[in-house]
Design a protein around this motif. Structure first.
Motif, PDB file in Angstrom:
ATOM      1  N   GLY A   1       0.854  -1.056   0.284  1.00 14.97           N
ATOM      2  CA  GLY A   1       0.413  -0.366   0.156  1.00 14.97           C
ATOM      3  C   GLY A   1       1.125   1.011   0.320  1.00 14.97           C
ATOM      4  O   GLY A   1       0.340   2.284   0.388  1.00 14.97           O
TER       5      GLY A   1
ATOM      6  N   HIS B   1       2.050   4.884  -1.581  1.00  9.33           N
ATOM      7  CA  HIS B   1       1.115   5.849  -1.872  1.00  9.33           C
ATOM      8  C   HIS B   1       2.490   6.760  -2.309  1.00  9.33           C
ATOM      9  O   HIS B   1       2.794   7.341  -2.329  1.00  9.33           O
TER      10      HIS B   1
ATOM     11  N   SER C   1       3.985   8.513  -5.317  1.00  7.55           N
ATOM     12  CA  SER C   1       3.209  10.466  -6.435  1.00  7.55           C
ATOM     13  C   SER C   1       3.008  10.737  -7.259  1.00  7.55           C
ATOM     14  O   SER C   1       4.657   9.474  -8.337  1.00  7.55           O
TER      15      SER C   1
ATOM     16  N   GLY D   1       0.926   6.665   2.425  1.00  7.69           N
ATOM     17  CA  GLY D   1       0.052   5.198   2.282  1.00  7.69           C
ATOM     18  C   GLY D   1       0.162   3.926   4.130  1.00  7.69           C
ATOM     19  O   GLY D   1      -0.004   3.234   4.087  1.00  7.69           O
TER      20      GLY D   1
ATOM     21  N   SER E   1       5.974  -0.402  -9.393  1.00  6.66           N
ATOM     22  CA  SER E   1       4.947  -0.477  -8.814  1.00  6.66           C
ATOM     23  C   SER E   1       4.039  -0.146  -8.937  1.00  6.66           C
ATOM     24  O   SER E   1       2.735  -0.193  -9.073  1.00  6.66           O
TER      25      SER E   1
ATOM     26  N   SER F   1       0.392  -0.922  -9.580  1.00  6.84           N
ATOM     27  CA  SER F   1      -0.836  -0.260  -9.285  1.00  6.84           C
ATOM     28  C   SER F   1      -1.982  -0.581 -10.230  1.00  6.84           C
ATOM     29  O   SER F   1      -2.207  -0.890 -11.889  1.00  6.84           O
TER      30      SER F   1
END
Length: 210
Positions: free
Chosen positions: A43, A45, A47, A168, A206, A210
């Motif tokens: 999880g 995150h 950006s 995250g 990633s 995703s």
């Protein structure tokens, strides 16, 4: 408190960790938060701006190249809970193979990273630092990728800060954390089983998941 590396490991195994009030305070106390911070290994995150920065970066990723340098960098701030005894204890855990550092280098200069303790398939993150823009974010994202690839199942961040939440991080109850910890301690994973991936490889994985 007369702490030894063995007592410290036992503390982690039952869900507590040590802190000092500040670097000059010789007293160490155990902490058992009512709410526990975690970084879900699936999880993190990333950006678009962070992914772009990682793709363009020429920083080198390393593990355990300068453990004490990483600890000292984490303690190099106005307020820190890392006193001399804690530094010594974690260095002892490093020598035992139970503590590790995850580092970013610009040339030969250590510019970001974190360190933590491993037991079973749990990684207990202790502290991280940044000497360049985004360095701690990049180190954390790359460390999450590394833990996944090495078979870890739990990344304990102790507390949930705004910084970790933006990447995250989540909070769970003490009871839920203990359930997750108990399960993680039944498995085995090695932090040094694989070399760390490049920042570019981390971004590629990633974006694929995703």
């Amino acid at each position: 408190m007369n702490l030894t590396p063995e007592i410290l490991l036992h503390g982690y195994s039952i869900g507590v960790f040590p802190m000092a009030e500040h670097r000059d305070d010789p007293d160490i106390f155990w902490v058992d938060p009512r709410k526990r911070g975690l970084m879900p290994l699936d999880g993190f995150h990333m950006s678009r701006s962070l992914a772009r920065a990682m793709r363009r970066s020429d920083w080198r990723v390393a593990i355990n190249a300068d453990f004490l340098g990483t600890v000292d960098a984490c303690a190099d701030r106005a307020e820190t809970w890392i006193n001399a005894e804690i530094r010594s204890l974690y260095n002892a855990l490093f020598q035992m193979g139970h503590a590790h550092s995850f580092e970013l280098y610009e040339g030969e200069e250590l510019v970001g990273g974190l360190y933590g303790v491993t037991l079973g398939t749990a990684f207990f993150g202790e502290s991280m630092f940044s000497r360049r823009t985004n360095a701690s974010k990049m180190a954390l994202g790359a460390c999450v990728d590394h833990l996944q690839r090495c078979g870890f199942t739990l990344f304990d961040t102790q507390f949930l800060t705004d910084h970790l939440a933006s990447l995250g991080g989540i909070e769970v109850s003490r009871a839920e954390y203990h359930k997750m910890l108990t399960k993680a301690l039944t498995g085995q994973a090695s932090f040094t089983e694989l070399p760390p991936a490049s920042l570019q490889s981390v971004v590629q994985r990633s974006t694929q998941t995703s």
